[in-house]
Structure formats: structure tokens, C-alpha cells
Scaffold this active site. Structure first.
Site, PDB file in Angstrom:
ATOM      1  N   HIS A  62       0.842  -1.209   0.000  1.00 34.26           N
ATOM      2  CA  HIS A  62       0.000   0.000   0.000  1.00 34.26           C
ATOM      3  C   HIS A  62       0.873   1.253   0.000  1.00 34.26           C
ATOM      4  O   HIS A  62       1.896   1.302   0.677  1.00 34.26           O
ATOM      5  CB  HIS A  62      -0.957  -0.025   1.192  1.00 34.26           C
ATOM      6  CG  HIS A  62      -2.057  -1.005   0.973  1.00 34.26           C
ATOM      7  ND1 HIS A  62      -1.911  -2.335   1.270  1.00 34.26           N
ATOM      8  CD2 HIS A  62      -3.289  -0.861   0.402  1.00 34.26           C
ATOM      9  CE1 HIS A  62      -3.017  -2.979   0.916  1.00 34.26           C
ATOM     10  NE2 HIS A  62      -3.876  -2.110   0.391  1.00 34.26           N
ATOM     11  N   ALA A 115      11.888   5.564   0.818  1.00 32.86           N
ATOM     12  CA  ALA A 115      11.296   4.261   0.490  1.00 32.86           C
ATOM     13  C   ALA A 115      10.560   4.347  -0.836  1.00 32.86           C
ATOM     14  O   ALA A 115       9.964   5.372  -1.165  1.00 32.86           O
ATOM     15  CB  ALA A 115      10.321   3.834   1.589  1.00 32.86           C
ATOM     16  N   GLY A 116      10.606   3.232  -1.569  1.00 34.28           N
ATOM     17  CA  GLY A 116       9.840   3.156  -2.813  1.00 34.28           C
ATOM     18  C   GLY A 116      10.731   3.175  -4.029  1.00 34.28           C
ATOM     19  O   GLY A 116      11.297   4.214  -4.370  1.00 34.28           O
ATOM     20  N   GLY A 117      10.899   2.034  -4.658  1.00 35.33           N
ATOM     21  CA  GLY A 117      11.646   1.966  -5.916  1.00 35.33           C
ATOM     22  C   GLY A 117      13.139   1.787  -5.743  1.00 35.33           C
ATOM     23  O   GLY A 117      13.880   1.869  -6.728  1.00 35.33           O
ATOM     24  N   GLY A 138      11.533  -2.860   0.593  1.00 37.55           N
ATOM     25  CA  GLY A 138      10.642  -3.993   0.826  1.00 37.55           C
ATOM     26  C   GLY A 138      10.747  -5.038  -0.269  1.00 37.55           C
ATOM     27  O   GLY A 138      11.126  -6.188  -0.019  1.00 37.55           O
ATOM     28  N   THR A 139      10.463  -4.621  -1.489  1.00 36.98           N
ATOM     29  CA  THR A 139      10.389  -5.579  -2.604  1.00 36.98           C
ATOM     30  C   THR A 139      11.682  -6.376  -2.754  1.00 36.98           C
ATOM     31  O   THR A 139      11.645  -7.595  -2.952  1.00 36.98           O
ATOM     32  CB  THR A 139      10.055  -4.831  -3.916  1.00 36.98           C
ATOM     33  OG1 THR A 139       8.807  -4.161  -3.736  1.00 36.98           O
ATOM     34  CG2 THR A 139       9.950  -5.774  -5.084  1.00 36.98           C
TER      35      THR A 139
END
Ligand SMILES: Cc1cc2nc3c(=O)[nH]c(=O)nc-3n(C[C@H](O)[C@H](O)[C@H](O)COP(=O)(O)O)c2cc1C
Length: 241
Positions: free
Chosen positions: A65, A90-92, A113-114
Site C-alpha cells: 500500500h 522508500a519506494g523503488g 521492501g520488494t
């Protein structure tokens, strides 16, 4: 749930989405540090004002999310908005280039995360991990289809990013219709989850999937990413300046 988590007396706790004040206040009163993950500048400001020890600025590229602002725009804006509270990007981010860029944007650290879903130690199904390895950067979708299926009332502004599959191809941008067919859809997703069929079941993952080409132990991933970031941070300025 927050009270139960605080009762376990962690050194630090992470909080995302929604009104930060009441949760942060309780954690601070218990002497527990709070990392608040924000998707907008306003939420970051409110969390900093409420006493968060660090703000995680989460761009829309993230898996799971997330909001709608990109990491590249959100991180420096949040850095300015919450100074001197430290910001984590965070993100990418899934390689040393992303880490180096995050530092240049003013972040003090990164939150990935990913990349770690596709780590050897992650408890995710091996087929889900492989989907991340196989995905390109444009193979993810951001929508509410799996929230609708699970009956979770996420606010409109926080959608979930997954690897595109037959289920999202069918229902993406047809959420109203999905709401009317939710009983059968839920049965299909539950069955797919049990069978490990990720053409129907969700694989929560971000656009950084396109940067992930293997499944390796987390320690190796961290070492390699930070060696790459260090090399870039040493060499690039000599080329660019
Ligand atoms: C499988 C998965 C599950 C996640 N679950 C949560 C969660 O429960 N709470 C949360 O705040 N963020 C969650 N996130 C988002 C992460 O905290 C983080 O913002 C994101 O993974 C960073 O972007 P990246 O996926 O591009 O590395 C999740 C991410 C993934 C990939």
C-alpha cells in the site's frame, strides 16, 4: 493492536498510514522510538510535529500500500518540511544507484521492501519470489482490487501495488463491478492462494521489481547494494563535476 505492540517494549516501532498523533504520543510516553511512514508531505509534517523520531518518505513506486507521489519528488520535499527530523527514503530502491540517489535527495537512509521479498530468507512462496524476478518495472499495478476481495476498507488515497496478473488484468479499473462479484472473486483468490497460483493470487511488490534479477541471502544483498552505493558516491562526482 498498537497497545499490545507497545506492551512488548520494542526499541522502535514503525507506523504507516492515517492519523499519526495519538499513536505516536502513546509510543513516546512508553519511551519507544517511532518511525512514521508518510505518503504525503502533510502526514510527514504532522508526524514530525507529534514527535516521530524519523520519517519514512514512501513514494508511489513502493510495493504494497502506498500513495501517489513519486519517491524522487516526495523525499526532498519531506526533508525540507520536517527538518531536522531524519528522513528515510522508500519506494523503488533496490540497488546501489537508488541508495546513492536517496542520500543525494537528503535522506539519511533507505527502507526497502520488494528487494527483500525476493531474498532467500523471505517467507514468501518461491513462485511469488520468481514473479518478482521475472517482472519488468512496468509490470505492476496500483489499485484496490485485492482490498475489495479481502473486504478491507482502505482509504481511497492508499491503493496497493502488486505484480500485474490475470486477476488484475480482469478487474483493474473495474472495481465497481468487482464489488458486485466479490463473493466469487474472493473464493477464486482464496483457492489460488492455497494452491500457490499467482496468476490469480496477489504478489505485493513495487516497480523496483524490474531491478531484481535473482533470489539471494539478505546479507549478500545488503553488502552488494552498499558496496555499489559507496563506489557510485566516490566516483560519480569526479565524472559529473
Ligand atoms: C510484500 C510487502 C508487504 C508490505 N507490507 C507493509 C505493511 O504491512 N505496512 C507498511 O507500512 N508497509 C508495508 N509495505 C511497504 C514497505 O514498508 C515499503 O514502503 C516498501 O516496500 C518500499 O518500497 P519497495 O517495495 O519499492 O522497496 C510492504 C511492502 C511489500 C513489498
Amino acid at each position: 493492536m498498537w497497545d499490545e505492540a507497545l506492551a512488548l517494549r520494542p526499541h522502535a516501532i514503525s507506523l504507516s498510514f492515517g492519523a499519526p498523533e495519538v499513536y505516536i504520543e502513546k509510543a513516546k510516553m512508553a519511551g519507544i522510538q517511532v518511525l512514521y511512514q508518510a505518503q504525503t508531505v502533510e502526514l510527514a509534517r504532522r508526524a514530525a510535529r507529534a514527535g516521530a523520531d524519523a520519517i519514512v518518505a514512501q513514494g508511489t513506486e513502493a510495493g504494497g500500500h502506498t500513495g501517489s507521489i513519486s519517491t524522487f519528488s516526495l523525499v526532498p520535499t519531506v526533508v525540507d518540511a520536517v527538518h531536522p527530523v531524519p528522513v528515510i527514503a522508500a519506494g523503488g530502491i533496490a540497488d546501489g544507484r537508488g541508495v546513492a540517489a536517496a542520500f543525494m535527495l537528503g535522506a539519511e537512509g533507505v527502507w526497502m521492501g520488494t528487494r527483500f521479498v525476493a531474498a532467500a530468507e523471505a517467507l514468501a512462496d518461491a513462485k511469488a519470489k520468481q514473479r518478482i524476478v521475472d517482472a519488468q518495472a512496468d509490470d505492476t499495478v496500483l489499485d484496490h482490487v485485492f482490498d475489495i476481495v479481502q473486504g478491507l476498507a482502505w482509504p481511497e488515497e492508499f491503493a496497493g501495488r502488486t505484480i500485474r496478473n490475470a486477476f488484475t488484468d480482469r478487474w483493474h479499473q473495474h472495481e465497481g463491478e468487482l464489488g458486485r462479484a466479490v463473493t466469487e472473486a474472493r473464493a477464486a483468490v482464496d483457492a489460488a492462494q492455497a494452491a500457490g497460483d499467482f496468476n490469480i493470487a496477489p504478489v505485493w511488490a513495487g516497480e523496483a521489481s524490474g531491478l531484481i534479477h535473482d533470489i539471494r541471502p539478505a546479507g549478500e544483498i545488503v553488502r552488494e547494494i552498499f558496496e555499489e552505493a559507496e563506489a557510485i558516491l566516490r566516483r560519480r562526482p569526479q565524472i559529473v563535476l
